[in-house]
Design a protein around this motif. Sequence first.
Motif, PDB file in Angstrom:
ATOM      1  N   THR A 166       0.831  -1.204   0.000  1.00  0.00           N
ATOM      2  CA  THR A 166       0.000   0.000   0.000  1.00  0.00           C
ATOM      3  C   THR A 166       0.869   1.258   0.000  1.00  0.00           C
ATOM      4  OG1 THR A 166      -1.716  -1.196   1.215  1.00  0.00           O
ATOM      5  CG2 THR A 166      -1.868   1.202   1.164  1.00  0.00           C
ATOM      6  N   ASP A 167       0.689   2.104  -1.010  1.00  0.00           N
ATOM      7  CA  ASP A 167       1.459   3.358  -1.145  1.00  0.00           C
ATOM      8  C   ASP A 167       2.959   3.092  -1.086  1.00  0.00           C
ATOM      9  OD1 ASP A 167      -0.981   4.640  -1.221  1.00  0.00           O
ATOM     10  OD2 ASP A 167      -0.918   5.298   0.858  1.00  0.00           O
ATOM     11  N   ARG A 168       3.382   2.000  -1.696  1.00  0.00           N
ATOM     12  CA  ARG A 168       4.791   1.594  -1.561  1.00  0.00           C
ATOM     13  C   ARG A 168       5.763   2.598  -2.169  1.00  0.00           C
ATOM     14  NH1 ARG A 168       5.886  -3.052  -6.126  1.00  0.00           N
ATOM     15  NH2 ARG A 168       4.462  -2.290  -7.703  1.00  0.00           N
ATOM     16  N   PHE A 169       5.308   3.425  -3.110  1.00  0.00           N
ATOM     17  CA  PHE A 169       6.196   4.406  -3.725  1.00  0.00           C
ATOM     18  C   PHE A 169       6.467   5.595  -2.811  1.00  0.00           C
ATOM     19  CE2 PHE A 169       3.801   2.315  -7.124  1.00  0.00           C
ATOM     20  CZ  PHE A 169       4.841   1.801  -7.888  1.00  0.00           C
ATOM     21  N   THR A 170       5.536   5.855  -1.889  1.00  0.00           N
ATOM     22  CA  THR A 170       5.621   7.087  -1.104  1.00  0.00           C
ATOM     23  C   THR A 170       5.646   6.891   0.397  1.00  0.00           C
ATOM     24  OG1 THR A 170       3.208   7.291  -1.164  1.00  0.00           O
ATOM     25  CG2 THR A 170       4.452   8.400  -2.912  1.00  0.00           C
ATOM     26  N   VAL A 171       5.328   5.704   0.896  1.00  0.00           N
ATOM     27  CA  VAL A 171       5.175   5.511   2.324  1.00  0.00           C
ATOM     28  C   VAL A 171       6.487   5.760   3.070  1.00  0.00           C
ATOM     29  CG1 VAL A 171       5.636   3.017   2.149  1.00  0.00           C
ATOM     30  CG2 VAL A 171       4.389   3.915   4.128  1.00  0.00           C
ATOM     31  N   ASN A 172       6.353   6.418   4.218  1.00  0.00           N
ATOM     32  CA  ASN A 172       7.487   6.608   5.126  1.00  0.00           C
ATOM     33  C   ASN A 172       7.321   5.623   6.268  1.00  0.00           C
ATOM     34  OD1 ASN A 172       9.630   7.557   6.645  1.00  0.00           O
ATOM     35  ND2 ASN A 172       8.549   9.360   7.410  1.00  0.00           N
ATOM     36  N   ASN A 173       8.099   4.544   6.246  1.00  0.00           N
ATOM     37  CA  ASN A 173       8.032   3.537   7.296  1.00  0.00           C
ATOM     38  C   ASN A 173       8.874   3.988   8.482  1.00  0.00           C
ATOM     39  OD1 ASN A 173       6.369   1.781   5.856  1.00  0.00           O
ATOM     40  ND2 ASN A 173       8.106   0.855   4.802  1.00  0.00           N
ATOM     41  N   LEU A 174       8.208   4.152   9.614  1.00  0.00           N
ATOM     42  CA  LEU A 174       8.895   4.607  10.822  1.00  0.00           C
ATOM     43  C   LEU A 174       9.267   3.377  11.641  1.00  0.00           C
ATOM     44  CD1 LEU A 174       6.519   7.590  11.705  1.00  0.00           C
ATOM     45  CD2 LEU A 174       8.625   7.608  10.335  1.00  0.00           C
ATOM     46  N   ASP A 569      -5.080 -14.252  -8.361  1.00  0.00           N
ATOM     47  CA  ASP A 569      -4.192 -13.111  -8.580  1.00  0.00           C
ATOM     48  C   ASP A 569      -4.712 -11.838  -7.914  1.00  0.00           C
ATOM     49  OD1 ASP A 569      -2.230 -14.362  -9.985  1.00  0.00           O
ATOM     50  OD2 ASP A 569      -2.881 -13.698 -11.962  1.00  0.00           O
ATOM     51  N   ARG A 570      -6.013 -11.736  -7.758  1.00  0.00           N
ATOM     52  CA  ARG A 570      -6.577 -10.541  -7.148  1.00  0.00           C
ATOM     53  C   ARG A 570      -6.491 -10.585  -5.636  1.00  0.00           C
ATOM     54  NH1 ARG A 570      -5.871  -6.657  -9.902  1.00  0.00           N
ATOM     55  NH2 ARG A 570      -7.366  -5.493  -8.645  1.00  0.00           N
ATOM     56  N   VAL A 571      -6.072 -11.703  -5.071  1.00  0.00           N
ATOM     57  CA  VAL A 571      -5.903 -11.832  -3.627  1.00  0.00           C
ATOM     58  C   VAL A 571      -4.431 -11.697  -3.252  1.00  0.00           C
ATOM     59  CG1 VAL A 571      -6.164 -13.377  -1.642  1.00  0.00           C
ATOM     60  CG2 VAL A 571      -7.959 -13.269  -3.380  1.00  0.00           C
ATOM     61  N   GLU A 572      -3.568 -12.363  -3.999  1.00  0.00           N
ATOM     62  CA  GLU A 572      -2.131 -12.343  -3.695  1.00  0.00           C
ATOM     63  C   GLU A 572      -1.366 -11.889  -4.927  1.00  0.00           C
ATOM     64  OE1 GLU A 572      -0.574 -15.554  -0.941  1.00  0.00           O
ATOM     65  OE2 GLU A 572      -2.235 -16.614  -1.898  1.00  0.00           O
ATOM     66  N   SER A 573      -0.803 -10.701  -4.847  1.00  0.00           N
ATOM     67  CA  SER A 573      -0.044 -10.167  -5.972  1.00  0.00           C
ATOM     68  C   SER A 573       0.773  -8.974  -5.525  1.00  0.00           C
ATOM     69  CB  SER A 573      -0.986  -9.734  -7.095  1.00  0.00           C
ATOM     70  OG  SER A 573      -0.279  -9.090  -8.142  1.00  0.00           O
ATOM     71  N   GLU A 574       1.831  -8.709  -6.270  1.00  0.00           N
ATOM     72  CA  GLU A 574       2.492  -7.414  -6.156  1.00  0.00           C
ATOM     73  C   GLU A 574       1.491  -6.336  -6.537  1.00  0.00           C
ATOM     74  OE1 GLU A 574       6.160  -4.924  -8.245  1.00  0.00           O
ATOM     75  OE2 GLU A 574       5.917  -7.071  -8.658  1.00  0.00           O
ATOM     76  N   GLY A 575       1.621  -5.167  -5.935  1.00  0.00           N
ATOM     77  CA  GLY A 575       0.815  -4.027  -6.338  1.00  0.00           C
ATOM     78  C   GLY A 575      -0.273  -3.622  -5.366  1.00  0.00           C
ATOM     79  N   VAL A 665      -1.073  -2.186   7.636  1.00  0.00           N
ATOM     80  CA  VAL A 665      -0.229  -2.036   6.449  1.00  0.00           C
ATOM     81  C   VAL A 665      -0.588  -0.774   5.665  1.00  0.00           C
ATOM     82  CG1 VAL A 665       0.233  -4.504   6.206  1.00  0.00           C
ATOM     83  CG2 VAL A 665      -1.772  -3.520   5.077  1.00  0.00           C
ATOM     84  N   THR A 666      -1.604  -0.055   6.114  1.00  0.00           N
ATOM     85  CA  THR A 666      -2.046   1.155   5.407  1.00  0.00           C
ATOM     86  C   THR A 666      -1.517   2.396   6.107  1.00  0.00           C
ATOM     87  OG1 THR A 666      -4.071   0.048   4.697  1.00  0.00           O
ATOM     88  CG2 THR A 666      -4.047   2.449   4.613  1.00  0.00           C
ATOM     89  N   PRO A 667      -0.738   3.219   5.409  1.00  0.00           N
ATOM     90  CA  PRO A 667      -0.186   4.432   6.039  1.00  0.00           C
ATOM     91  C   PRO A 667      -1.286   5.424   6.404  1.00  0.00           C
ATOM     92  CG  PRO A 667       0.928   3.898   3.965  1.00  0.00           C
ATOM     93  CD  PRO A 667      -0.284   3.049   4.020  1.00  0.00           C
ATOM     94  N   LEU A 672       3.772   5.015   8.151  1.00  0.00           N
ATOM     95  CA  LEU A 672       3.384   3.715   8.703  1.00  0.00           C
ATOM     96  C   LEU A 672       4.336   3.398   9.852  1.00  0.00           C
ATOM     97  CD1 LEU A 672       1.573   1.208   8.528  1.00  0.00           C
ATOM     98  CD2 LEU A 672       3.261   0.203   6.992  1.00  0.00           C
ATOM     99  N   PRO A 673       3.909   3.616  11.085  1.00  0.00           N
ATOM    100  CA  PRO A 673       4.787   3.336  12.226  1.00  0.00           C
ATOM    101  C   PRO A 673       4.818   1.848  12.553  1.00  0.00           C
ATOM    102  CG  PRO A 673       2.731   4.337  12.966  1.00  0.00           C
ATOM    103  CD  PRO A 673       2.657   4.268  11.473  1.00  0.00           C
TER     104      PRO A 673
END
Length: 812
Positions: A166-174, A569-575, A665-667, A672-673
């Motif tokens: 989720t938001d993998r391009f922009t998420v800031n994982n703390l 594929d709609r349950v387990e996939s990259e993206g 898993v959702t920022p 995402l702390p």
Amino acid sequence: MAGSQLTPAENAREAVVEAALGKLGLDAKTRLLAGQDMWTLPALPEIGLKSLVMSDGPIGVRGVRWTADDPSVALPSPTALAATWDPELASRAGVLLAQEARRKGVHVLLAPTVNLHRSPLGGRHFECYSEDPYLTGAIGAGYVRGVQSGGVGTTVKHFVANDAETDRFTVNNLVPERALRELYLAPFEAIVENARPWGVMTAYNTVNGTTMTEHHHLVNEVLRGEWGFDGVNVSDWMAARDTVGAVNGGLDVAMPGPRTVYGPALAQAVRDGEVDEATVDAAVRRVLRLAARVGILDGAGPAVAELPAPVDGEALAREIARRSFVLVRNERGALPLKPGTVALIGAAARDARVLGGGSATVFPARIVSPLDGLTAALPEGTLSYAVGADPATELAVAGQGFSLRAVCRDTDGEIIGTRSAPGGLIQWMGSDLPDGVTHDTLHTIELTGTFTPRESGPHTFGIKGTGAFTLTVGGTTYYDDVQRAGKEDPFEAFFGAPVPRARAGLTAGEPVDVSLTHVVRLPEDTPMKVVTFALAHSGPQRDADELIAEAAAAARTADTAVVLVATTDRVESEGYDRRDLNLPGRQDDLVRAVAAANPDTVVVVNSGSPVELPWRDEVAAVLLSWFPGQEGGAALADVLTGAHEPGGRLPTTWGALADAPVTQVTPVDGELPYTENVFIGYRAWERAGRTPSYPFGHGLGYTDWAYDSLDVDGTTVRVRLRNTGGRPGREVVQVYVCPAGPGPERPARRLAGFTSVEAGPGESAEVTVDLPRRAFEVWDETAKAWSCVKGSYEISVGRSVADLRLTAPINV
């Protein structure tokens, strides 16, 4: 690299690298650090450097073409490989993948993925090994050693904390520093130490405020400084954002090309005084070192002079699969199957789900479905089949029954090239276009051919992708319009859902013409040239209650019922991440109906990661088959019939989502702390006092074991055990370290070692496990260093984290 640490061969390679570097001007150097297309770096003939080719593939080597007409061996999913608890088997898998890479002209494999199973909702969970950093590091190191023993480089990814989609391009994982060191960095550190990978890939996400492609501390100070990594750091595709920040942050290669933040932009930054040319030289040196290692730099001897013996891909895929299957329940000796009739039930038993979605996808030359495997293994006339409940809740890419080709035309409608299209998917990346076709001349692509249905009734056709499409079935045009993206995501065309656009009544066995035409529009500023879309399809949808009733009736008349349930594929996939852990469709209802009809019901769970099994106590046996690769059906037959025992143990905890300790898993506002700190997986389940469905390390075989003695001498653990069953078997002996005295807050136990043993009925065996010093250390956030926690511990050995048979005290 310090000269005193190098072998003579390495010293010779380094000399060639330095000589080549000295011949390059600034523009050539910066060009080498930028992808020239989707998968390759440019050749530099002036120094005898060939083009370096990279390819996706944790489970297979796709090559530079993403198409079914260039097939690849498809091994079981990474979760399956980790479930073998066998680093040597992982190494053999790596040898095979190196063989496949060489066959396809690939020099560097973009694998393995060693992020952790922080939460069961992670959409890419199946592509990672385990929730435990020690097990992940051991399997990952085996994989890397195997691939690189074949003269092909690896790229350990995604560095670091890329644990959700989720938001993998922009998420800031703390991520707290202690968790970062003890969990998320730990597999990378172990692999660098024990396997010396030639590459690492930095992730899209940000960690504690700094994007990973610019993370000077984690890349330059930790990865290279503390650990001594001497390989190449390549960006995840489209992850690099800033020229100066990336190169100063330790990023060597920005992919893909031709538009990247390196190349001319980097050369200009040097000329403007924003980047020291010595920093560029260091990156180029590492790229040239990689090229020398894989044998594409003239004058430099490759790192591997003698290649391993050839590997039979089909045989190894079958072996890994059966050794990965985890038998989590087996009441009344339901398995192996007893003589008699078998009712096989489930849509995925016929149309096998052998791998996960996303960049891990490859196209095998053949797939052995469970129906194929059991048909071949069981006596004629003893096997029946019923669909039961279909897990698919939406259209799938056209496959079974379709015969298609791609026809490319220019703006005048003239044909400029064609290519076979065994499935309904077009994914042409970079220069991977049909002969005679260029991006400048390509205007439309028509997927055209026939479809021969295997069932009569209303068939649904659809489109996956964005842009202008025309869909025609049986001479009727059903759609002629523009299909737009469902969300703002650069990979929407890859991972977006197919949209239904036509419904046609068809007759089984009667071919019908189909055509899907797409007008190609690539934005001028696109960082990568990719043409991707798909023709999608689903067959007639029968009433679910009727199908379940038919399956129950078949089960009632059979001696044993085998129900195969699956994800999609709609349950387990990259993206994207998962919303829940439920099986899709009416599969839970199916299992309950079959179990009510036949007490000898065996359920095979075809998923890459945990799903909820609310009926698990109502059936005789539950076997987890993961995504089992192309030979999965044959391996399943091996295990169900008892020709081989299921060899797997759980690499991650399985339980209900409501009980799972880590589910966020959702920022929120982009962040995402990781508030759970060092408590994920079994560590978190034990801390919360919750009982999962099946614990970490759990798995049954077809024999029994007694643990007779445990001896601990310093940090060397010796265990004597005995096969008390009636057939040969393999046992995975797991060793856990349990703090027994005061100290910082720590998990109640942590995996510190494991090994496997084989023995015949009545035979005894002894195994030895040496515990690493790190098992007794924690990261001291104040001192910024590892600290050994002195005091008393218990060493526990057994069959899982919840089934520990022997314990001995130890003082450190």
